[in-house]
Design a protein around this motif. Structure first.
Motif, PDB file in Angstrom:
ATOM      1  N   VAL A  63       0.807  -1.214   0.000  1.00 10.13           N
ATOM      2  CA  VAL A  63       0.000   0.000   0.000  1.00 10.13           C
ATOM      3  C   VAL A  63       0.840   1.265   0.000  1.00 10.13           C
ATOM      4  O   VAL A  63       0.291   2.368  -0.116  1.00 10.13           O
ATOM      5  N   LYS A  64       2.141   1.131   0.113  1.00 12.41           N
ATOM      6  CA  LYS A  64       3.023   2.296   0.169  1.00 12.41           C
ATOM      7  C   LYS A  64       2.869   3.136  -1.093  1.00 12.41           C
ATOM      8  O   LYS A  64       2.881   2.621  -2.209  1.00 12.41           O
ATOM      9  N   GLY A  65       2.703   4.431  -0.907  1.00  8.10           N
ATOM     10  CA  GLY A  65       2.514   5.338  -2.024  1.00  8.10           C
ATOM     11  C   GLY A  65       1.065   5.535  -2.403  1.00  8.10           C
ATOM     12  O   GLY A  65       0.747   6.470  -3.151  1.00  8.10           O
ATOM     13  N   ARG A  66       0.174   4.670  -1.920  1.00 10.35           N
ATOM     14  CA  ARG A  66      -1.249   4.777  -2.219  1.00 10.35           C
ATOM     15  C   ARG A  66      -2.075   5.150  -0.991  1.00 10.35           C
ATOM     16  O   ARG A  66      -3.053   5.884  -1.106  1.00 10.35           O
ATOM     17  N   PHE A  67      -1.687   4.621   0.169  1.00  7.93           N
ATOM     18  CA  PHE A  67      -2.411   4.865   1.413  1.00  7.93           C
ATOM     19  C   PHE A  67      -1.625   5.826   2.296  1.00  7.93           C
ATOM     20  O   PHE A  67      -0.391   5.837   2.287  1.00  7.93           O
ATOM     21  N   THR A  68      -2.346   6.607   3.092  1.00  7.72           N
ATOM     22  CA  THR A  68      -1.731   7.511   4.047  1.00  7.72           C
ATOM     23  C   THR A  68      -2.456   7.406   5.377  1.00  7.72           C
ATOM     24  O   THR A  68      -3.672   7.580   5.440  1.00  7.72           O
ATOM     25  N   ILE A  69      -1.709   7.116   6.435  1.00  2.00           N
ATOM     26  CA  ILE A  69      -2.285   7.062   7.767  1.00  2.00           C
ATOM     27  C   ILE A  69      -1.995   8.385   8.473  1.00  2.00           C
ATOM     28  O   ILE A  69      -0.922   8.969   8.312  1.00  2.00           O
ATOM     29  N   SER A  70      -2.954   8.870   9.233  1.00  2.00           N
ATOM     30  CA  SER A  70      -2.780  10.107   9.972  1.00  2.00           C
ATOM     31  C   SER A  70      -3.573  10.026  11.269  1.00  2.00           C
ATOM     32  O   SER A  70      -4.404   9.139  11.445  1.00  2.00           O
ATOM     33  N   ARG A  71      -3.315  10.951  12.180  1.00  9.51           N
ATOM     34  CA  ARG A  71      -4.045  10.961  13.439  1.00  9.51           C
ATOM     35  C   ARG A  71      -4.245  12.380  13.920  1.00  9.51           C
ATOM     36  O   ARG A  71      -3.476  13.295  13.589  1.00  9.51           O
ATOM     37  N   ASP A  72      -5.283  12.561  14.699  1.00  7.22           N
ATOM     38  CA  ASP A  72      -5.577  13.829  15.338  1.00  7.22           C
ATOM     39  C   ASP A  72      -5.757  13.523  16.817  1.00  7.22           C
ATOM     40  O   ASP A  72      -6.808  13.048  17.238  1.00  7.22           O
TER      41      ASP A  72
END
Length: 124
Positions: A63-72
């Motif tokens: 998934v590298k380059g296609r998915f992005t994980i983030s948090r708040d």
């Protein structure tokens, strides 16, 4: 101690995008490393992405380059932006949490809090 609820799954055409959300009930959310896993029918649960307290992240090669994980941390939420989706991305996606550690973990057994999952289906 931590309850997780995923949302945002659905049906999308190949090449499309979805954004998954995970809402956490934790007074000290920033103390947890968070991750996304997925499980397709007949397959074992596999690692997708993880993120630490400061935003450092790690991704599965698929998934590298296609998915992005983030948090708040202020909103007690973690997200997974999925772009360029492929039919092989079809699975139930799970949000997971564990106490923060020096290294981000990629094994499901290393996480002790789990959501119920949200279905993602990518049509060809």
């Amino acid at each position: 101690q931590v309850q997780l609820v995923e949302s945002g799954g659905g049906l999308v055409q190949a090449g499309g995008s979805l954004r998954l959300s995970c809402a956490a009930s934790a007074r000290t959310f920033s103390n947890y490393d968070m991750a996304w896993f997925r499980q397709a029918p007949g397959k074992e649960r596999e690692f997708v992405a993880a993120i630490n307290w400061s935003g450092g992240s790690f991704y599965a090669s698929s998934v590298k380059g296609r998915f992005t994980i983030s948090r708040d941390n202020d909103k007690n939420a973690v997200f997974l932006q999925m772009n360029s989706l492929k039919p092989e991305d079809t699975a139930v996606y799970y949000c997971a949490a564990r106490g923060s550690s020096f290294y981000l973990r990629s094994k499901s057994s290393d996480y002790n809090y789990w959501g119920q999952g949200t279905q993602v289906t990518v049509s060809s």
